[in-house]
Write a protein that holds these residues in place. Structure first.
Motif, PDB file in Angstrom:
ATOM      1  N   PHE A 190       0.833  -1.204   0.000  1.00  0.00           N
ATOM      2  CA  PHE A 190       0.000   0.000   0.000  1.00  0.00           C
ATOM      3  C   PHE A 190       0.869   1.256   0.000  1.00  0.00           C
ATOM      4  O   PHE A 190       2.019   1.247   0.450  1.00  0.00           O
ATOM      5  CB  PHE A 190      -0.909   0.019   1.226  1.00  0.00           C
ATOM      6  N   ASP A 191       0.284   2.359  -0.475  1.00  0.00           N
ATOM      7  CA  ASP A 191       0.947   3.663  -0.464  1.00  0.00           C
ATOM      8  C   ASP A 191       0.635   4.448   0.809  1.00  0.00           C
ATOM      9  O   ASP A 191       1.460   5.215   1.293  1.00  0.00           O
ATOM     10  CB  ASP A 191       0.495   4.503  -1.668  1.00  0.00           C
ATOM     11  N   MET A 192      -0.587   4.261   1.312  1.00  0.00           N
ATOM     12  CA  MET A 192      -1.054   5.002   2.478  1.00  0.00           C
ATOM     13  C   MET A 192      -1.852   4.065   3.377  1.00  0.00           C
ATOM     14  O   MET A 192      -2.467   3.106   2.897  1.00  0.00           O
ATOM     15  CB  MET A 192      -1.973   6.168   2.063  1.00  0.00           C
ATOM     16  N   ASN A 193      -1.853   4.351   4.683  1.00  0.00           N
ATOM     17  CA  ASN A 193      -2.856   3.759   5.554  1.00  0.00           C
ATOM     18  C   ASN A 193      -3.307   4.804   6.569  1.00  0.00           C
ATOM     19  O   ASN A 193      -2.936   5.974   6.470  1.00  0.00           O
ATOM     20  CB  ASN A 193      -2.389   2.441   6.180  1.00  0.00           C
ATOM     21  N   TYR A 194      -4.122   4.392   7.528  1.00  0.00           N
ATOM     22  CA  TYR A 194      -4.810   5.359   8.387  1.00  0.00           C
ATOM     23  C   TYR A 194      -3.976   5.780   9.600  1.00  0.00           C
ATOM     24  O   TYR A 194      -3.352   4.950  10.255  1.00  0.00           O
ATOM     25  CB  TYR A 194      -6.112   4.736   8.910  1.00  0.00           C
ATOM     26  N   GLY A 195      -4.075   7.061   9.939  1.00  0.00           N
ATOM     27  CA  GLY A 195      -3.509   7.571  11.179  1.00  0.00           C
ATOM     28  C   GLY A 195      -4.519   7.462  12.312  1.00  0.00           C
ATOM     29  O   GLY A 195      -4.844   8.470  12.951  1.00  0.00           O
ATOM     30  N   TRP A 196      -4.986   6.237  12.554  1.00  0.00           N
ATOM     31  CA  TRP A 196      -6.008   6.035  13.592  1.00  0.00           C
ATOM     32  C   TRP A 196      -5.516   6.501  14.958  1.00  0.00           C
ATOM     33  O   TRP A 196      -6.241   7.155  15.714  1.00  0.00           O
ATOM     34  CB  TRP A 196      -6.377   4.557  13.690  1.00  0.00           C
ATOM     35  N   ASP A 197      -4.270   6.117  15.316  1.00  0.00           N
ATOM     36  CA  ASP A 197      -3.759   6.439  16.650  1.00  0.00           C
ATOM     37  C   ASP A 197      -3.627   7.948  16.844  1.00  0.00           C
ATOM     38  O   ASP A 197      -3.892   8.467  17.938  1.00  0.00           O
ATOM     39  CB  ASP A 197      -2.416   5.749  16.876  1.00  0.00           C
ATOM     40  N   TYR A 198      -3.203   8.641  15.795  1.00  0.00           N
ATOM     41  CA  TYR A 198      -3.059  10.090  15.903  1.00  0.00           C
ATOM     42  C   TYR A 198      -4.422  10.742  16.137  1.00  0.00           C
ATOM     43  O   TYR A 198      -4.548  11.652  16.966  1.00  0.00           O
ATOM     44  CB  TYR A 198      -2.399  10.659  14.649  1.00  0.00           C
ATOM     45  N   LYS A 199      -5.441  10.274  15.427  1.00  0.00           N
ATOM     46  CA  LYS A 199      -6.785  10.837  15.627  1.00  0.00           C
ATOM     47  C   LYS A 199      -7.273  10.568  17.047  1.00  0.00           C
ATOM     48  O   LYS A 199      -7.851  11.456  17.708  1.00  0.00           O
ATOM     49  CB  LYS A 199      -7.765  10.236  14.613  1.00  0.00           C
ATOM     50  N   ASP A 200      -7.032   9.355  17.553  1.00  0.00           N
ATOM     51  CA  ASP A 200      -7.442   9.053  18.925  1.00  0.00           C
ATOM     52  C   ASP A 200      -6.753   9.992  19.922  1.00  0.00           C
ATOM     53  O   ASP A 200      -7.381  10.479  20.870  1.00  0.00           O
ATOM     54  CB  ASP A 200      -7.094   7.601  19.273  1.00  0.00           C
ATOM     55  N   GLU A 201      -5.475  10.265  19.684  1.00  0.00           N
ATOM     56  CA  GLU A 201      -4.733  11.140  20.580  1.00  0.00           C
ATOM     57  C   GLU A 201      -5.241  12.571  20.475  1.00  0.00           C
ATOM     58  O   GLU A 201      -5.284  13.317  21.477  1.00  0.00           O
ATOM     59  CB  GLU A 201      -3.240  11.087  20.251  1.00  0.00           C
ATOM     60  N   LEU A 202      -5.631  12.980  19.268  1.00  0.00           N
ATOM     61  CA  LEU A 202      -6.174  14.321  19.063  1.00  0.00           C
ATOM     62  C   LEU A 202      -7.406  14.545  19.940  1.00  0.00           C
ATOM     63  O   LEU A 202      -7.548  15.593  20.587  1.00  0.00           O
ATOM     64  CB  LEU A 202      -6.524  14.494  17.585  1.00  0.00           C
ATOM     65  N   VAL A 203      -8.282  13.553  19.986  1.00  0.00           N
ATOM     66  CA  VAL A 203      -9.487  13.655  20.810  1.00  0.00           C
ATOM     67  C   VAL A 203      -9.119  13.754  22.289  1.00  0.00           C
ATOM     68  O   VAL A 203      -9.694  14.566  23.042  1.00  0.00           O
ATOM     69  CB  VAL A 203     -10.411  12.445  20.556  1.00  0.00           C
ATOM     70  N   LYS A 204      -8.143  12.959  22.719  1.00  0.00           N
ATOM     71  CA  LYS A 204      -7.711  13.004  24.125  1.00  0.00           C
ATOM     72  C   LYS A 204      -7.124  14.369  24.488  1.00  0.00           C
ATOM     73  O   LYS A 204      -7.369  14.895  25.578  1.00  0.00           O
ATOM     74  CB  LYS A 204      -6.675  11.909  24.387  1.00  0.00           C
ATOM     75  N   VAL A 205      -6.352  14.934  23.584  1.00  0.00           N
ATOM     76  CA  VAL A 205      -5.755  16.251  23.840  1.00  0.00           C
ATOM     77  C   VAL A 205      -6.843  17.306  23.980  1.00  0.00           C
ATOM     78  O   VAL A 205      -6.780  18.171  24.861  1.00  0.00           O
ATOM     79  CB  VAL A 205      -4.751  16.618  22.722  1.00  0.00           C
ATOM     80  N   TRP A 206      -7.866  17.231  23.143  1.00  0.00           N
ATOM     81  CA  TRP A 206      -8.956  18.214  23.247  1.00  0.00           C
ATOM     82  C   TRP A 206      -9.760  18.033  24.535  1.00  0.00           C
ATOM     83  O   TRP A 206     -10.451  18.941  24.965  1.00  0.00           O
ATOM     84  CB  TRP A 206      -9.858  18.129  22.010  1.00  0.00           C
ATOM     85  N   LYS A 207      -9.616  16.865  25.170  1.00  0.00           N
ATOM     86  CA  LYS A 207     -10.281  16.627  26.452  1.00  0.00           C
ATOM     87  C   LYS A 207      -9.385  16.945  27.641  1.00  0.00           C
ATOM     88  O   LYS A 207      -9.772  16.740  28.784  1.00  0.00           O
ATOM     89  CB  LYS A 207     -10.743  15.166  26.530  1.00  0.00           C
ATOM     90  N   GLY A 208      -8.138  17.413  27.350  1.00  0.00           N
ATOM     91  CA  GLY A 208      -7.284  17.850  28.436  1.00  0.00           C
ATOM     92  C   GLY A 208      -5.902  17.243  28.502  1.00  0.00           C
ATOM     93  O   GLY A 208      -5.060  17.692  29.294  1.00  0.00           O
ATOM     94  N   ALA A 209      -5.618  16.219  27.711  1.00  0.00           N
ATOM     95  CA  ALA A 209      -4.278  15.634  27.700  1.00  0.00           C
ATOM     96  C   ALA A 209      -3.273  16.654  27.172  1.00  0.00           C
ATOM     97  O   ALA A 209      -3.637  17.573  26.432  1.00  0.00           O
ATOM     98  CB  ALA A 209      -4.257  14.367  26.849  1.00  0.00           C
ATOM     99  N   PRO A 210      -1.998  16.534  27.516  1.00  0.00           N
ATOM    100  CA  PRO A 210      -0.996  17.514  27.065  1.00  0.00           C
ATOM    101  C   PRO A 210      -0.891  17.567  25.544  1.00  0.00           C
ATOM    102  O   PRO A 210      -0.935  16.526  24.869  1.00  0.00           O
ATOM    103  CB  PRO A 210       0.310  16.989  27.671  1.00  0.00           C
ATOM    104  N   ALA A 211      -0.734  18.765  25.008  1.00  0.00           N
ATOM    105  CA  ALA A 211      -0.569  18.927  23.560  1.00  0.00           C
ATOM    106  C   ALA A 211       0.646  18.164  23.064  1.00  0.00           C
ATOM    107  O   ALA A 211       0.672  17.669  21.929  1.00  0.00           O
ATOM    108  CB  ALA A 211      -0.447  20.409  23.215  1.00  0.00           C
ATOM    109  N   SER A 212       1.665  18.044  23.917  1.00  0.00           N
ATOM    110  CA  SER A 212       2.888  17.335  23.531  1.00  0.00           C
ATOM    111  C   SER A 212       2.646  15.857  23.247  1.00  0.00           C
ATOM    112  O   SER A 212       3.464  15.205  22.593  1.00  0.00           O
ATOM    113  CB  SER A 212       3.949  17.485  24.625  1.00  0.00           C
TER     114      SER A 212
END
Length: 441
Positions: free
Chosen positions: A238-260
């Motif tokens: 494949f050329d591409m696959n999904y950034g599932w983990d990054y999206k999950d982390e994005l949601v956690k950060v918006w709920k208060g997890a560190p931006a880092s």
């Protein structure tokens, strides 16, 4: 006689200068690291003949700056045990009357090419509808229960409306590849987004992708896996696959997890990625929007746009799900028609348009070297290449936040590429709630 000769010489010159089909510019897919993708759910465009409705909106889609269109499944949908899911397919080589005809889809593909966009089609290789002809004609092509007498639905998801395919069967594999080739050679599409790619053996994908590339000849095709396994790349091709983990982390950060934590998530996805491969990054897609659209999941419209900047600029792989560009507020059930007002929020459309324009115009922003500066409340990173240097700041909180400016930016002046705002940095810098800046130096 001299006049007659002169006349025919002029006529020959005119004919020779007339554009021909052979001289018409041929569309070529962009390099994978340059892709900006638009996902089409036909069921938000029209209750019927939706392929034609998508074609009618081609200018608005193209004007976002995207260069690849991904169309969700448009095949005939199974009725037996069915739930009207487009991922429940009863015929791999046809189109459901709800969406239109093969000719309508060919027209959409041609129109995309004329507008500088590639076309990839959703492919569902993990399972079929219970009333797909293969179930009766080739029951051995399906997975059986422990007693080997009953076809089962896919596990562990327990999707009862579909039957699980058996990839130990070589004849089924060959038939699946043959069906995929049909869309490449007969319809002219430019690749596939492959559903539940991690549920299908990687060695099948290698065989399929090798044959599809051979069938495409000189045309470039792009293959996107809905998966996150490393063998999507190392084995499957494949050329591409999904950034599932990054999206999950994005949601956690918006709920208060560190931006880092986003920096850690990005590093985890890209550290083991083979050169030239890309993770698709998104703030929503057809699955996530069934639960919450970006303007709700990320607090409000401003939060949704900040999240999008945090998604696509660390490493590229940009996706827009059709409806998010107008800030559609409510969940979208893709099992049925959901009308979208495409004029609802022109300001948000223009904001996505601006971000994708920057993404396209500045290679450093989508594929340059990433330099990070960890912070609790603001995502801070540089993107650089031999020609350009950018500092990106994203306040991930719905309140003002002050950051300590990276030492090498203290005292510098820069312009925000989005608003044109001129910024002069002191030691500290304050950002408004969900404010983001893309600063060129």
């Amino acid at each position: 006689m001299k006049k007659l000769v002169f006349y025919f010489s002029i006529l020959a010159t005119v004919v020779a200068c007339k554009p021909t089909q052979e001289t018409k510019q041929v569309f070529e897919m962009p390099a994978v690291e340059d892709i900006a993708m638009y996902q089409v759910n036909p069921r938000v465009f029209a209750p019927e003949n939706s392929l034609n409705a998508v074609t009618a909106r081609i200018d608005s889609i193209r004007d976002l700056g995207v260069n690849v269109m991904w169309v969700m499944p448009i095949y005939p949908i199974g009725i037996e045990k069915g739930k009207n899911s487009p991922y429940c397919i009863s015929d791999y080589k046809a189109i459901a009357p709800e969406f239109g005809t093969i000719e309508d889809f060919k027209k959409l593909t041609e129109t995309c090419h004329e507008h500088g966009m590639g076309m990839i089609l959703d492919w569902v290789a993990n399972h079929t509808a219970w009333d797909h002809p293969w179930v009766k004609e080739h029951p051995d092509w399906y997975t059986r229960d422990e007693k080997a007498d009953t076809i089962i639905c896919p596990q562990p998801w327990n999707w009862e409306d579909v039957a699980d395919l058996n990839y130990d069967n070589k004849e089924m594999r060959a038939a699946m590849i043959d069906a995929m080739k049909f869309w490449i050679t007969e319809v002219g599409i430019d690749g596939f987004r492959c559903d539940v790619a991690d549920g299908v053996p990687a060695d099948f994908w290698k065989d399929a992708i090798d044959e599809l590339r051979a069938a495409a000849g000189n045309r470039k095709i792009v293959m996107l896996a809905e998966g996150k396994h490393s063998d999507n790349f190392t084995v499957g091709g494949f050329d591409m696959n999904y950034g599932w983990d990054y999206k999950d982390e994005l949601v956690k950060v918006w709920k208060g997890a560190p931006a880092s934590d986003l920096i850690k998530a990005d590093k985890a996805e890209y550290d083991s990625l083979p050169a030239g491969k890309v993770k698709l990054r998104f703030t929503t897609n057809h699955d996530h929007s069934t639960e919450a659209t970006p303007c709700k999941e990320f607090t409000n419209d401003s939060g949704a746009m900040a999240a999008y900047v945090a998604s696509i600029f660390p490493h590229g792989g940009a996706l827009i799900y059709g409806s998010q560009e107008v800030g559609y507020p409510e969940p979208i059930n893709f099992f049925k028609y959901v009308p979208v007002d495409w004029t609802a929020k022109p300001k948000i459309y223009k904001e996505y348009q601006t971000l994708i324009r920057l993404y396209n115009e500045h290679p450093a922003l989508r594929k340059g070297t990433l330099i990070t500066y960890p912070d609790k409340d603001v995502l801070v990173f540089e993107k650089t290449d031999a020609a350009e240097r950018f500092l990106v700041l994203v306040n991930v909180r719905n309140e003002p936040k002050t950051i300590q400016v990276p030492e090498n930016w203290v005292g510098r002046e820069a312009d925000d590429e989005v608003t044109g705002q001129h910024v002069k940095f002191d030691t500290n810098f304050e950002l408004a709630p969900f404010q983001y800046l893309i600063l060129a130096y």
